[in-house]
Design a protein around this motif. Structure first.
Motif: not given
Length: 148
Positions: A20-23, A27-30, A49-50
């Motif tokens: 969860g921390i990594i994802v 987020v912006p890249f995903i 993203s926000i």
């Protein structure tokens, strides 16, 4: 069997917490990557993203509280005020996720968004009720401990 479920639950909570921390950090890249296939995401990268970063942050905080509570289960000491506090925090985090997700309704309304909002409102209410149940249980436990 109970030992296997306990080990599985601990591994699952740890996995969910760290991934969860990594994802959340990615987020912006995903969203940018997915934007290549979906114009809605491509046109709303900053807003989404926000929304997803804050939702992810509160989801990770919920899992952190679950991990704390699970430690008390492993220690055979569930009815403690720390668990009442954790349940109260989880209710607040759930309501915040629902509120943040409501912001997405201004961008694009889908049935999934409405369902996510309902799920987190229900989760928030459930955690609030459980915190009150645990509070009473802790009070009864402490009263009983003083009697003995």
């Amino acid at each position: 069997m109970n030992g296997k479920i306990t080990i599985f639950t601990k591994i699952l909570l740890d996995f969910m917490f760290y991934t969860g921390i990594i994802v959340t950090c990615c987020v912006p890249f995903i969203i940018t990557g997915y934007g290549k296939y979906n114009s809605y995401f491509r046109e709303n990268i900053p807003q989404l993203s926000i929304i997803f970063i804050f939702s992810g942050l509160f989801a990770v905080l919920i899992i952190r509280e679950l991990r704390k509570m699970f430690q008390s289960v492993l220690a055979n000491n569930c009815f403690i005020f720390e668990n009442v506090k954790s349940l109260n925090k989880m209710s607040i985090y759930s309501f915040l996720i629902a509120l943040i997700t409501c912001c997405r309704l201004f961008l694009y309304i889908t049935p999934a968004v409405v369902i996510v909002i309902l799920v987190f409102v229900i989760a928030g209410l459930l955690c609030k009720v459980l915190s009150q149940v645990f509070d009473k249980a802790v009070s009864y436990k402490l009263e009983n401990d003083l009697t003995i």
